[in-house]
Design a protein around this motif. Structure first.
Motif, PDB file in Angstrom:
ATOM      1  N   LYS A  30      47.856  42.217  39.538  1.00 33.78           N
ATOM      2  CA  LYS A  30      49.232  41.882  39.146  1.00 33.78           C
ATOM      3  C   LYS A  30      50.010  41.571  40.395  1.00 33.78           C
ATOM      4  CE  LYS A  30      50.397  45.403  36.423  1.00 33.78           C
ATOM      5  NZ  LYS A  30      50.395  45.976  35.077  1.00 33.78           N
ATOM      6  N   MET A  31      50.996  40.725  40.270  1.00 33.15           N
ATOM      7  CA  MET A  31      51.844  40.431  41.424  1.00 33.15           C
ATOM      8  C   MET A  31      52.656  41.668  41.756  1.00 33.15           C
ATOM      9  SD  MET A  31      51.507  37.294  42.294  1.00 33.15           S
ATOM     10  CE  MET A  31      52.958  37.184  43.296  1.00 33.15           C
ATOM     11  N   GLY A  32      52.686  42.027  43.027  1.00 32.35           N
ATOM     12  CA  GLY A  32      53.460  43.219  43.402  1.00 32.35           C
ATOM     13  C   GLY A  32      54.930  42.873  43.533  1.00 32.35           C
ATOM     14  N   GLN A  33      55.749  43.871  43.695  1.00 31.37           N
ATOM     15  CA  GLN A  33      57.188  43.619  43.937  1.00 31.37           C
ATOM     16  C   GLN A  33      57.339  43.114  45.366  1.00 31.37           C
ATOM     17  OE1 GLN A  33      57.004  44.337  40.648  1.00 31.37           O
ATOM     18  NE2 GLN A  33      59.182  44.303  41.073  1.00 31.37           N
ATOM     19  N   GLY A  34      58.399  42.383  45.600  1.00 26.61           N
ATOM     20  CA  GLY A  34      58.576  41.875  46.963  1.00 26.61           C
ATOM     21  C   GLY A  34      57.658  40.688  47.196  1.00 26.61           C
ATOM     22  N   LYS A  35      57.467  40.276  48.393  1.00 29.24           N
ATOM     23  CA  LYS A  35      56.720  39.044  48.697  1.00 29.24           C
ATOM     24  C   LYS A  35      55.272  39.165  48.215  1.00 29.24           C
ATOM     25  CE  LYS A  35      56.870  34.848  50.250  1.00 29.24           C
ATOM     26  NZ  LYS A  35      55.974  34.082  49.550  1.00 29.24           N
ATOM     27  N   LEU A  36      54.363  39.570  48.984  1.00 25.25           N
ATOM     28  CA  LEU A  36      52.997  39.749  48.504  1.00 25.25           C
ATOM     29  C   LEU A  36      52.381  40.903  49.298  1.00 25.25           C
ATOM     30  CD1 LEU A  36      51.990  36.021  48.369  1.00 25.25           C
ATOM     31  CD2 LEU A  36      51.917  37.537  46.415  1.00 25.25           C
ATOM     32  N   PRO A  37      52.775  42.102  48.977  1.00 24.34           N
ATOM     33  CA  PRO A  37      52.250  43.214  49.768  1.00 24.34           C
ATOM     34  C   PRO A  37      50.760  43.419  49.488  1.00 24.34           C
ATOM     35  CG  PRO A  37      53.482  44.032  47.904  1.00 24.34           C
ATOM     36  CD  PRO A  37      53.653  42.546  47.907  1.00 24.34           C
ATOM     37  N   VAL A  68      48.496  45.573  45.848  1.00 24.51           N
ATOM     38  CA  VAL A  68      48.743  45.081  44.494  1.00 24.51           C
ATOM     39  C   VAL A  68      47.857  45.866  43.552  1.00 24.51           C
ATOM     40  CG1 VAL A  68      49.484  42.766  45.042  1.00 24.51           C
ATOM     41  CG2 VAL A  68      47.082  43.297  44.999  1.00 24.51           C
ATOM     42  N   GLU A  69      48.267  45.990  42.319  1.00 30.26           N
ATOM     43  CA  GLU A  69      47.442  46.784  41.424  1.00 30.26           C
ATOM     44  C   GLU A  69      46.606  45.900  40.518  1.00 30.26           C
ATOM     45  OE1 GLU A  69      51.391  48.105  39.048  1.00 30.26           O
ATOM     46  OE2 GLU A  69      49.466  48.337  38.065  1.00 30.26           O
ATOM     47  N   PRO A  70      45.363  46.301  40.311  1.00 32.02           N
ATOM     48  CA  PRO A  70      44.489  45.502  39.439  1.00 32.02           C
ATOM     49  C   PRO A  70      44.898  45.695  37.989  1.00 32.02           C
ATOM     50  CG  PRO A  70      43.362  47.468  40.203  1.00 32.02           C
ATOM     51  CD  PRO A  70      44.691  47.452  40.878  1.00 32.02           C
ATOM     52  N   ILE A  71      44.590  44.693  37.177  1.00 33.47           N
ATOM     53  CA  ILE A  71      45.005  44.838  35.780  1.00 33.47           C
ATOM     54  C   ILE A  71      43.924  45.501  34.942  1.00 33.47           C
ATOM     55  CG2 ILE A  71      46.559  42.861  35.839  1.00 33.47           C
ATOM     56  CD1 ILE A  71      44.432  41.291  34.345  1.00 33.47           C
ATOM     57  N   SER A  72      42.724  45.640  35.476  1.00 37.79           N
ATOM     58  CA  SER A  72      41.685  46.310  34.688  1.00 37.79           C
ATOM     59  C   SER A  72      40.657  46.886  35.643  1.00 37.79           C
ATOM     60  CB  SER A  72      41.015  45.310  33.753  1.00 37.79           C
ATOM     61  OG  SER A  72      40.279  44.392  34.522  1.00 37.79           O
ATOM     62  N   GLN A  73      39.725  47.678  35.080  1.00 39.25           N
ATOM     63  CA  GLN A  73      38.708  48.297  35.932  1.00 39.25           C
ATOM     64  C   GLN A  73      37.461  47.440  35.982  1.00 39.25           C
ATOM     65  OE1 GLN A  73      39.385  51.164  37.304  1.00 39.25           O
ATOM     66  NE2 GLN A  73      41.333  51.382  36.252  1.00 39.25           N
ATOM     67  N   SER A  74      37.586  46.160  35.767  1.00 40.04           N
ATOM     68  CA  SER A  74      36.366  45.351  35.759  1.00 40.04           C
ATOM     69  C   SER A  74      36.582  44.043  36.483  1.00 40.04           C
ATOM     70  CB  SER A  74      35.939  45.092  34.317  1.00 40.04           C
ATOM     71  OG  SER A  74      37.026  44.577  33.606  1.00 40.04           O
ATOM     72  N   TYR A  75      35.481  43.378  36.701  1.00 41.23           N
ATOM     73  CA  TYR A  75      35.479  42.088  37.362  1.00 41.23           C
ATOM     74  C   TYR A  75      35.207  41.000  36.339  1.00 41.23           C
ATOM     75  CZ  TYR A  75      35.440  43.773  42.187  1.00 41.23           C
ATOM     76  OH  TYR A  75      35.780  44.324  43.387  1.00 41.23           O
ATOM     77  N   LEU A  76      35.864  39.856  36.542  1.00 41.22           N
ATOM     78  CA  LEU A  76      35.647  38.717  35.650  1.00 41.22           C
ATOM     79  C   LEU A  76      34.566  37.836  36.270  1.00 41.22           C
ATOM     80  CD1 LEU A  76      36.602  36.850  33.294  1.00 41.22           C
ATOM     81  CD2 LEU A  76      38.186  35.853  34.910  1.00 41.22           C
ATOM     82  N   VAL A  77      33.577  37.473  35.479  1.00 42.34           N
ATOM     83  CA  VAL A  77      32.504  36.624  35.977  1.00 42.34           C
ATOM     84  C   VAL A  77      32.588  35.298  35.247  1.00 42.34           C
ATOM     85  CG1 VAL A  77      30.034  36.415  36.314  1.00 42.34           C
ATOM     86  CG2 VAL A  77      31.078  38.668  36.268  1.00 42.34           C
ATOM     87  N   GLU A  78      32.653  34.213  36.009  1.00 42.10           N
ATOM     88  CA  GLU A  78      32.744  32.899  35.385  1.00 42.10           C
ATOM     89  C   GLU A  78      31.690  31.976  35.951  1.00 42.10           C
ATOM     90  OE1 GLU A  78      37.207  31.908  34.137  1.00 42.10           O
ATOM     91  OE2 GLU A  78      36.895  31.922  36.292  1.00 42.10           O
ATOM     92  N   LEU A  79      31.061  31.211  35.057  1.00 42.78           N
ATOM     93  CA  LEU A  79      30.070  30.233  35.477  1.00 42.78           C
ATOM     94  C   LEU A  79      30.599  28.892  34.999  1.00 42.78           C
ATOM     95  CD1 LEU A  79      27.204  29.275  36.294  1.00 42.78           C
ATOM     96  CD2 LEU A  79      26.429  30.025  34.072  1.00 42.78           C
ATOM     97  N   SER A  80      30.836  27.969  35.932  1.00 45.23           N
ATOM     98  CA  SER A  80      31.452  26.711  35.512  1.00 45.23           C
ATOM     99  C   SER A  80      30.839  25.538  36.251  1.00 45.23           C
ATOM    100  CB  SER A  80      32.958  26.746  35.768  1.00 45.23           C
ATOM    101  OG  SER A  80      33.197  26.872  37.143  1.00 45.23           O
ATOM    102  N   VAL A  81      30.947  24.382  35.622  1.00 44.04           N
ATOM    103  CA  VAL A  81      30.501  23.127  36.230  1.00 44.04           C
ATOM    104  C   VAL A  81      31.543  22.079  35.908  1.00 44.04           C
ATOM    105  CG1 VAL A  81      28.787  21.301  36.208  1.00 44.04           C
ATOM    106  CG2 VAL A  81      28.058  23.640  35.976  1.00 44.04           C
TER     107      VAL A  81
END
Lengths: 247, 292, 206
Positions: free
Chosen positions: A188-195, A198-211
């Motif tokens: 998630k975007m943190g408060q202020g500029k870009l400290p 930042v906090e993650p929105i979930s406890q997992s990783y997104l895996v994407e396979l694209s072409v």
């Protein structure tokens, strides 16, 4: 009355100057007429060389299991000579609509690299996924990727686009032939500029396979499915039906 | 000796039995195992072979443990001389002697001729003073100075002109290479040998800076040529620091390359080039064709 | 990219467009220039649909000097936002036709021969708007210099040498505000846009 003010002696070299290769400009013969950019774009579209479709498979893996997945990908993929390539991006999603709700808005995404400040920004148009038959192994949707200068956010805002949401992505990128696999965590975007915190929105990783490929090359979808099989017990990559997620 | 022999034989035996294990693994079930209980027979055979391997391994270990390591380096005795060929007739000594004598003779001849030709060039910068009368006095060398001296000299230029930025790098061992940026007009790379300037390359503000690539623009190629002329003009073996300082002052005068017209004809352009010549004493801009 | 200056060449009664270009070509070749092909700068304009509120305009320009780039200038009220993107930006504008529509009649372009003399690059363009000839626009670029302040006098001298006294003594208004900045390709495009705007007004369109 026009008088030539400077008396130029043409040295013998200058006569052959046009035969010297000019590195920084495409060398055109004087007889060939010049074509507009729109002409060459339509020619490219006709001969189907512009990559304007994205084939996509997505899945997710818990934080605890991501190391194993990364090891597996390191073994399978091409670009891992000096460790997997990391990226740290900031993505913003805009939409512009013509009128009140029955009209579909046009969605645009802007992505910039936070670890390389001088790289161009990326503007992306993603269309609706094709309502193909269920037998299609991957999601197919039209996508146009444009590199831009850094005034693109101001440009889009003035154009009439509204910022819907934004997030930070940090992860690893792998490549196998034409396929690109990303394992990333969304914050998630943190408060202020870009400290940094930042906090993650979930406890997992997104895996994407694209072409990204020109339209009509459906054989690549089959290759993607076979590759997804090789990652099978660790992560299930499948096509997500977005209609079911929207309520 | 005996123990060494036994150890070697034991290792040979071990090797062959391991080879047999792999052979049988490789060929798998064979016809000799018959029709019934093929698998059990095969496994029995494999077990036998592996026990043989074990026994042989134990033998090897026993034999090796009874050996003592050799004391000190091995004495090769007369076999050490095998590497040297000492018979004189076998060596082509006379032939090579004659060749090298001919070669040194030629070198003497050529250097004499070269000396005669090169001494006619008055612009050369010799490293040694050929005037023999100064022998005995310590030569002030301009190329054999310590890096600290060079660095201190260069830092004075950085401070002297505020629109000229100078940065030093040492990609070639101890000789300095300067990257100079003159306002937004041009960039240059100056290579030193000690305190003596060896090479200057001038390119435009937007171009990549390299010691070997020429600029894309005619005007900067001309300026590079003029800079070489200035470098030779300001050379002085007796006062190397003054030479470098005068060169840098001359170089700084190029800041008005595009803004000042030529002093003699009053125009900015002559054959599409701005005034690229700067007079060595007055620093006034002149066109290549207008210079006094 | 060096400092670039655009200059409109006035038309006289007894010469048509192509004849003017030929006249200028003869002059520049007499100075020792060599032709190095053709150039093309074109501009297409998109207007926002009324449902979006205040009228906004997007000008999309291409310059054959930077063949892999597309320049876009957005005007909304008094705010001007420039953008440089790669070739596929045109495709995106095509996708947005329901929101920003293009009026094909206002497509304007400057096309003609390109010459090189010393470190100068001279382009003689005939400006046409949907097959109607509008005028002659001369572009001169001095490649080695990137600061307009130091190059203006030099360029004016060069221009006067082959165009004559049409050239004003002062730099164009656009450059005057940027005399000490580093020149960018976007500046050339903004100058073209200004001139194209003037040409469009001459027949009352836009």
């Amino acid at each position: 009355m026009f008088t030539v003010r400077t008396r130029i002696k043409i040295p013998p070299r200058a006569i052959n100057a046009h035969r010297r290769p000019i590195i920084y400009i495409k060398h055109r013969t004087m007889a060939a007429p010049i074509s507009t950019a729109m002409d060459s774009l339509s020619a490219a579209l006709k001969s189907n060389i512009i990559p304007n479709q994205e084939y996509l498979l997505q899945g997710s893996v818990l934080d605890s299991a991501v190391e194993v997945l990364l090891h597996r990908l390191r073994g399978l993929c091409d670009n891992v000579d000096s460790g997997p390539e990391t990226f740290h991006d900031h993505e913003m999603c805009f939409s512009i609509r013509r009128g009140p709700p029955p009209e579909q808005p046009l969605l645009l995404r802007v992505r910039r690299a936070l670890d390389y400040q001088d790289m161009p920004w990326q503007l992306r148009y993603i269309g609706q996924p094709e309502l193909g038959d269920k037998s299609r192994p991957t999601i197919v949707r039209s996508s146009i990727d444009i590199a831009t200068s850094n005034s693109v956010v101001e440009f889009l805002t003035e154009l009439g686009c509204r910022l819907d949401f934004e997030y930070i992505v940090r992860g690893y990128m792998f490549r196998k032939g034409r396929m690109k696999v990303t394992v990333s965590k969304i914050f998630k975007m943190g408060q202020g500029k870009l400290p940094e915190s930042v906090e993650p929105i979930s406890q997992s990783y997104l895996v994407e396979l694209s072409v990204l490929a020109p339209s009509g090359q459906d054989a690549i979808a089959e290759d993607m499915r076979i590759f997804a099989e090789q990652l099978r017990p660790l992560v299930q990559l499948e096509k997500i039906d977005y209609k079911r997620l929207v309520h | 000796m005996e123990q060494l022999q036994t150890a070697l034989t034991a290792i040979k035996v071990l090797r062959s039995s391991v080879g047999q294990v792999f052979d049988s693994l490789g060929s798998g079930l064979r016809a000799e195992h018959g029709d019934e209980n093929k698998e059990t027979k095969y496994l029995l055979e494999l077990q036998e072979l592996l026990t043989t391997v074990n026994v042989n391994l134990r033998d090897v270990e026993q034999a090796v443990s009874s050996l003592n390591p050799p004391p000190g380096p091995f004495n090769l005795a007369s076999t050490a001389y095998l590497s040297q060929e000492t018979t004189q007739e076998r060596q082509a000594l006379y032939g090579t002697l004659v060749n090298s004598y001919k070669w040194t003779d030629k070198v003497h001849e050529y250097s004499n001729v070269a000396q005669a030709l090169l001494s006619q060039n008055s612009l050369k910068r010799s490293y040694t003073n050929s005037n023999r009368t100064k022998r005995g006095r310590i030569q002030t060398s301009s190329h054999n100075v310590s890096p600290q001296q060079v660095d201190s000299l260069i830092s004075t230029f950085d401070r002297q002109f505020n629109d000229m930025t100078v940065s030093v790098s040492r990609p070639f061992a101890s000789n300095a290479v300067l990257h100079v940026t003159l306002g937004h007009v041009l960039k240059a790379v100056i290579a030193f040998k000690g305190l003596m300037i060896e090479r200057v390359v001038v390119t435009g503000y937007g171009e990549t800076m390299d010691l070997w690539t020429e600029s894309r623009h005619k005007v900067f190629r001309k300026v590079t040529e003029n800079a070489h002329a200035a470098m030779l003009h300001f050379y002085s073996p007796a006062l190397p620091e003054l030479a470098v300082r005068s060169f840098m002052t001359w170089f700084h005068s190029l800041i008005n390359l595009f803004s000042e017209p030529c002093k003699r004809c009053g125009l900015h352009l002559h054959s599409a080039l701005p005034p690229t010549w700067r007079d060595f004493r007055t620093l006034e801009p002149y066109h290549q064709e207008c210079k006094p | 990219m060096g400092v670039t200056v655009l200059q409109q060449f006035p038309m006289t009664e007894n010469r048509t467009g192509p004849q003017t270009i030929e006249f200028l070509t003869k002059r520049i070749v007499a100075l020792g220039a060599v032709q190095t092909g053709q150039f093309l700068v074109d501009c297409e304009t998109y207007m926002s649909v009324p449902q979006l509120g205040v009228q906004k305009t997007v000008h999309v320009l291409h310059n054959s000097e930077q063949p892999a780039s597309v320049f876009a200038v957005l005007e909304s009220g008094s705010k001007v936002v420039p953008l440089i993107a790669d070739g596929l930006f045109d495709l995106l504008m095509l996708k947005m036709t329901s929101i920003y529509t293009s009026k094909k009649q206002t497509k304007i372009e400057s096309k003609g021969p390109r010459f090189e003399i010393g470190d100068f690059c001279v382009k003689l363009g005939s400006v046409t708007m949907s097959q109607n000839f509008k005028g002659v626009l001369v572009e001169v670029e001095y490649r080695p210099c990137v600061v307009p302040g130091s190059a203006w006098d030099l360029m004016r001298e060069f221009l006067q040498g082959f165009i004559g006294s049409v050239v004003p003594n002062q730099a164009p208004q656009y450059l005057q505000n940027r005399m000490n900045d580093i020149y960018q390709p976007m500046d050339t495009i903004q100058q073209y846009l200004e001139h194209f705007g003037q040409y469009r007004k001459t027949t009352g369109v836009i």
